[in-house]
Write an enzyme that holds these catalytic residues in place. Structure first.
Site, mmCIF file in Angstrom:
data_model
loop_
_atom_site.group_PDB
_atom_site.id
_atom_site.type_symbol
_atom_site.label_atom_id
_atom_site.label_comp_id
_atom_site.label_asym_id
_atom_site.label_seq_id
_atom_site.Cartn_x
_atom_site.Cartn_y
_atom_site.Cartn_z
ATOM 1 N N ASN A 189 -6.419 2.425 -12.855
ATOM 2 C CA ASN A 189 -5.375 1.528 -12.353
ATOM 3 C C ASN A 189 -4.006 2.077 -12.724
ATOM 4 O OD1 ASN A 189 -4.268 -0.972 -11.315
ATOM 5 N ND2 ASN A 189 -3.884 -1.569 -13.437
ATOM 6 N N GLU B 19 5.754 6.295 -9.546
ATOM 7 C CA GLU B 19 4.331 6.030 -9.225
ATOM 8 C C GLU B 19 3.887 7.008 -8.147
ATOM 9 O OE1 GLU B 19 3.627 1.955 -8.192
ATOM 10 O OE2 GLU B 19 4.704 1.242 -9.933
ATOM 11 N N HIS C 140 -0.194 0.652 -13.651
ATOM 12 C CA HIS C 140 0.560 -0.566 -13.970
ATOM 13 C C HIS C 140 2.046 -0.188 -14.040
ATOM 14 C CE1 HIS C 140 1.282 -4.571 -15.504
ATOM 15 N NE2 HIS C 140 2.039 -4.038 -16.427
ATOM 16 N N GLY D 241 0.769 -1.239 0.000
ATOM 17 C CA GLY D 241 0.000 0.000 0.000
ATOM 18 C C GLY D 241 0.799 1.287 0.000
ATOM 19 N N SER D 242 2.020 1.278 -0.518
ATOM 20 C CA SER D 242 2.787 2.545 -0.558
ATOM 21 C C SER D 242 2.123 3.537 -1.506
ATOM 22 C CB SER D 242 4.237 2.293 -0.978
ATOM 23 O OG SER D 242 4.327 1.933 -2.336
ATOM 24 N N ASN D 243 1.515 3.036 -2.582
ATOM 25 C CA ASN D 243 0.786 3.951 -3.472
ATOM 26 C C ASN D 243 -0.465 4.482 -2.780
ATOM 27 O OD1 ASN D 243 1.699 4.375 -6.403
ATOM 28 N ND2 ASN D 243 2.223 2.253 -5.972
HETATM 29 C C1 GRF Z 1 2.924 -1.001 -7.676
HETATM 30 O O1 GRF Z 1 4.107 -1.375 -8.324
HETATM 31 C C2 GRF Z 1 1.861 -0.756 -8.704
HETATM 32 O O2 GRF Z 1 2.353 -0.299 -9.941
HETATM 33 C C3 GRF Z 1 1.287 -2.103 -8.907
HETATM 34 O O3 GRF Z 1 1.326 -2.740 -7.652
HETATM 35 C C4 GRF Z 1 2.352 -2.133 -6.872
HETATM 36 C C5 GRF Z 1 1.730 -1.639 -5.604
HETATM 37 O O4 GRF Z 1 2.713 -1.342 -4.694
HETATM 38 N N1 GRF Z 1 -0.046 -1.981 -9.416
HETATM 39 P P1 GRF Z 1 2.210 -0.749 -3.261
HETATM 40 O O5 GRF Z 1 1.367 -1.824 -2.607
HETATM 41 O O6 GRF Z 1 1.412 0.488 -3.564
HETATM 42 O O7 GRF Z 1 3.472 -0.447 -2.513
#
Ligand code: GRF
Length: 185
Positions: A101, A173, A103, A12-14
């Site tokens: 999404n 990202e 990717h 969940g870093s994003n």
């Molecule tokens: C990221 O690399 C994103 O591109 C992919 O899954 C990963 C999620 O990483 N869809 P995090 O859980 O947000 O750290």
């Protein structure tokens, strides 16, 4: 003010980068974190930020009623940030062009079923690519095939291993995803 649900299956870093960005936004707020994995690190991040979270039962998404849950919670927009299950047709039709999404590669190459996490970066390095990057796209009922919204690139150096590529990609990202979502609201 739009209510955003972020779906994540892993660390969940994003999701956290989205939460941080939207803390000061006039256009949207992260109203809910949805995960299919009760051990996902994203749950801890949601708790740290006092964001409600929802753990999907094993086949709940496929039962076709989850869109009712999201509508009942006044969710306007869905962001997938490392969510590994396919989005069912009922959700895609309930939220037309409102599911996005990210990717970790330059689609249409290096996408599709099974292409997630380090697998993507291994394939990119093995293919001898000189660059990789991110693709932000709308979600339809096929993995990684919706209309592309935005792409950003990173250079791959000759001695970069998949982990080094993953690090560079994750960094952009975190930089570009949230501002892109905010523009779409
Ligand atoms: C990221 O690399 C994103 O591109 C992919 O899954 C990963 C999620 O990483 N869809 P995090 O859980 O947000 O750290």
């Amino acid at each position: 003010m739009k209510n955003i649900a972020v779906f994540a299956s892993g660390g969940g870093s994003n999701a956290e980068a989205l939460i941080t960005h939207f803390t000061n936004s006039e256009k949207g707020r992260i109203a809910l974190i949805v995960t299919n994995n009760s051990n996902a690190g994203v749950i801890d991040r949601a708790q740290n930020h006092d964001i409600p979270f929802y753990v999907l039962d094993k086949d709940e998404l496929d039962e076709g009623e989850f869109s009712d849950v999201l509508l009942a919670l006044d969710i306007d927009f869905i962001v997938l940030a490392g969510f590994l299950k396919k989005i069912p047709a009922d959700l895609v039709s309930t939220y037309p062009n409102k599911i996005v999404n990210i990717h970790p590669a330059l689609l249409p190459k290096f996408g599709g079923k099974g292409m997630y996490g380090i697998n993507v970066h291994k394939a990119v390095v093995e293919a001898g690519e000189k660059e990789s990057g991110i693709t932000i796209h709308y979600v339809n009922t096929n993995y990684d095939e919706g209309q592309i919204i935005e792409q950003h690139r990173i250079a791959i150096l000759s001695d970069d291993n998949p982990e080094a590529v993953a690090k560079k990609v994750l960094s952009i990202e975190h930089q570009f995803f949230a501002p892109c979502i905010e523009r779409l609201l």
